[in-house]
Design a protein around this motif. Sequence first.
Motif, mmCIF file in Angstrom:
data_model
loop_
_atom_site.group_PDB
_atom_site.id
_atom_site.type_symbol
_atom_site.label_atom_id
_atom_site.label_comp_id
_atom_site.label_asym_id
_atom_site.label_seq_id
_atom_site.Cartn_x
_atom_site.Cartn_y
_atom_site.Cartn_z
ATOM 1 N N ILE A 14 0.839 -1.199 0.000
ATOM 2 C CA ILE A 14 0.000 0.000 0.000
ATOM 3 C C ILE A 14 0.876 1.251 0.000
ATOM 4 O O ILE A 14 0.604 2.207 -0.727
ATOM 5 C CB ILE A 14 -0.970 -0.011 1.205
ATOM 6 C CG1 ILE A 14 -2.012 -1.123 1.028
ATOM 7 C CG2 ILE A 14 -1.652 1.341 1.377
ATOM 8 C CD1 ILE A 14 -2.820 -1.410 2.270
ATOM 9 N N HIS A 15 1.939 1.235 0.778
ATOM 10 C CA HIS A 15 2.837 2.386 0.828
ATOM 11 C C HIS A 15 3.492 2.631 -0.530
ATOM 12 O O HIS A 15 3.567 3.771 -0.999
ATOM 13 C CB HIS A 15 3.896 2.181 1.914
ATOM 14 C CG HIS A 15 4.819 3.345 2.058
ATOM 15 N ND1 HIS A 15 6.090 3.328 1.569
ATOM 16 C CD2 HIS A 15 4.626 4.561 2.607
ATOM 17 C CE1 HIS A 15 6.661 4.500 1.812
ATOM 18 N NE2 HIS A 15 5.799 5.260 2.452
ATOM 19 N N ARG A 16 3.961 1.578 -1.169
ATOM 20 C CA ARG A 16 4.575 1.734 -2.501
ATOM 21 C C ARG A 16 3.573 2.299 -3.497
ATOM 22 O O ARG A 16 3.889 3.185 -4.295
ATOM 23 C CB ARG A 16 5.134 0.399 -3.003
ATOM 24 C CG ARG A 16 6.445 0.012 -2.382
ATOM 25 C CD ARG A 16 7.113 -1.139 -3.105
ATOM 26 N NE ARG A 16 6.282 -2.319 -3.246
ATOM 27 C CZ ARG A 16 6.254 -3.337 -2.392
ATOM 28 N NH1 ARG A 16 7.020 -3.314 -1.316
ATOM 29 N NH2 ARG A 16 5.486 -4.365 -2.599
ATOM 30 N N ARG A 17 2.330 1.787 -3.461
ATOM 31 C CA ARG A 17 1.290 2.287 -4.370
ATOM 32 C C ARG A 17 1.015 3.760 -4.102
ATOM 33 O O ARG A 17 0.893 4.562 -5.018
ATOM 34 C CB ARG A 17 0.019 1.457 -4.193
ATOM 35 C CG ARG A 17 -1.191 1.903 -5.009
ATOM 36 C CD ARG A 17 -1.058 1.738 -6.510
ATOM 37 N NE ARG A 17 -1.020 0.384 -6.946
ATOM 38 C CZ ARG A 17 -2.069 -0.349 -7.312
ATOM 39 N NH1 ARG A 17 -3.266 0.178 -7.294
ATOM 40 N NH2 ARG A 17 -1.917 -1.576 -7.704
ATOM 41 N N ALA A 18 0.931 4.137 -2.833
ATOM 42 C CA ALA A 18 0.678 5.531 -2.483
ATOM 43 C C ALA A 18 1.834 6.423 -2.936
ATOM 44 O O ALA A 18 1.602 7.544 -3.413
ATOM 45 C CB ALA A 18 0.450 5.663 -0.976
ATOM 46 N N MET A 19 3.058 5.949 -2.815
ATOM 47 C CA MET A 19 4.211 6.735 -3.270
ATOM 48 C C MET A 19 4.121 6.970 -4.782
ATOM 49 O O MET A 19 4.390 8.076 -5.262
ATOM 50 C CB MET A 19 5.523 6.021 -2.930
ATOM 51 C CG MET A 19 5.840 5.989 -1.455
ATOM 52 S SD MET A 19 6.179 7.600 -0.752
ATOM 53 C CE MET A 19 7.782 7.935 -1.457
ATOM 54 N N ARG A 20 3.740 5.947 -5.521
ATOM 55 C CA ARG A 20 3.596 6.096 -6.979
ATOM 56 C C ARG A 20 2.467 7.068 -7.322
ATOM 57 O O ARG A 20 2.600 7.886 -8.232
ATOM 58 C CB ARG A 20 3.349 4.739 -7.623
ATOM 59 C CG ARG A 20 4.574 3.860 -7.618
ATOM 60 C CD ARG A 20 4.325 2.560 -8.368
ATOM 61 N NE ARG A 20 5.366 1.610 -8.044
ATOM 62 C CZ ARG A 20 5.161 0.436 -7.481
ATOM 63 N NH1 ARG A 20 3.927 0.024 -7.214
ATOM 64 N NH2 ARG A 20 6.164 -0.360 -7.202
ATOM 65 N N LEU A 21 1.361 6.971 -6.593
ATOM 66 C CA LEU A 21 0.232 7.873 -6.836
ATOM 67 C C LEU A 21 0.602 9.315 -6.505
ATOM 68 O O LEU A 21 0.203 10.238 -7.214
ATOM 69 C CB LEU A 21 -0.989 7.448 -6.022
ATOM 70 C CG LEU A 21 -1.740 6.234 -6.552
ATOM 71 C CD1 LEU A 21 -2.742 5.730 -5.526
ATOM 72 C CD2 LEU A 21 -2.430 6.572 -7.852
ATOM 73 N N ALA A 22 1.352 9.517 -5.446
ATOM 74 C CA ALA A 22 1.750 10.864 -5.059
ATOM 75 C C ALA A 22 2.626 11.513 -6.128
ATOM 76 O O ALA A 22 2.648 12.739 -6.256
ATOM 77 C CB ALA A 22 2.485 10.835 -3.717
ATOM 78 N N ALA A 23 3.320 10.693 -6.900
ATOM 79 C CA ALA A 23 4.188 11.217 -7.954
ATOM 80 C C ALA A 23 3.394 11.621 -9.198
ATOM 81 O O ALA A 23 3.920 12.340 -10.052
ATOM 82 C CB ALA A 23 5.245 10.176 -8.322
ATOM 83 N N LEU A 24 2.152 11.172 -9.291
ATOM 84 C CA LEU A 24 1.312 11.503 -10.446
ATOM 85 C C LEU A 24 0.618 12.841 -10.246
ATOM 86 O O LEU A 24 0.322 13.226 -9.115
ATOM 87 C CB LEU A 24 0.232 10.435 -10.644
ATOM 88 C CG LEU A 24 0.667 9.044 -11.049
ATOM 89 C CD1 LEU A 24 -0.550 8.117 -11.064
ATOM 90 C CD2 LEU A 24 1.348 9.067 -12.408
ATOM 91 N N PRO A 25 0.294 13.518 -11.350
ATOM 92 C CA PRO A 25 -0.561 14.711 -11.226
ATOM 93 C C PRO A 25 -1.932 14.291 -10.673
ATOM 94 O O PRO A 25 -2.405 13.185 -10.938
ATOM 95 C CB PRO A 25 -0.688 15.218 -12.662
ATOM 96 C CG PRO A 25 0.400 14.562 -13.432
ATOM 97 C CD PRO A 25 0.714 13.282 -12.734
#
Length: 103
Positions: A14-25
């Motif tokens: 979940i943390h990895r997914r959230a980190m990837r999402l945070a990098a997106l506009p």
Amino acid sequence: MSVGAALEQLLRLIHRRAMRLAALPEDERDSHYDLIRLSCCAAAEHIGQSPDRAALTANDMVEFVRALVGIIEMGGGPDHGRNTDQRPPVRHFGGQENGTTRI
């Protein structure tokens, strides 16, 4: 796999997914949240939750991920920029690093 190990693995995912999402506009995140909702709902139904309860569980998970993304965006603390595949450093309390002596 123990329950504790499974939970730790899930939280890292979940943390990895959230980190990837945070990098997106922001305008590109909704489709990813929809995928999280769909997969979580299917998983909840698979383990025996009713469709209504599974939908609530999936919505709770999406809200949790959204909140985590918000925390990451507000972050920038000591973990900012760290590789998310690595475990965070373990803090030891009561030792030399915080000025107290362990008895």
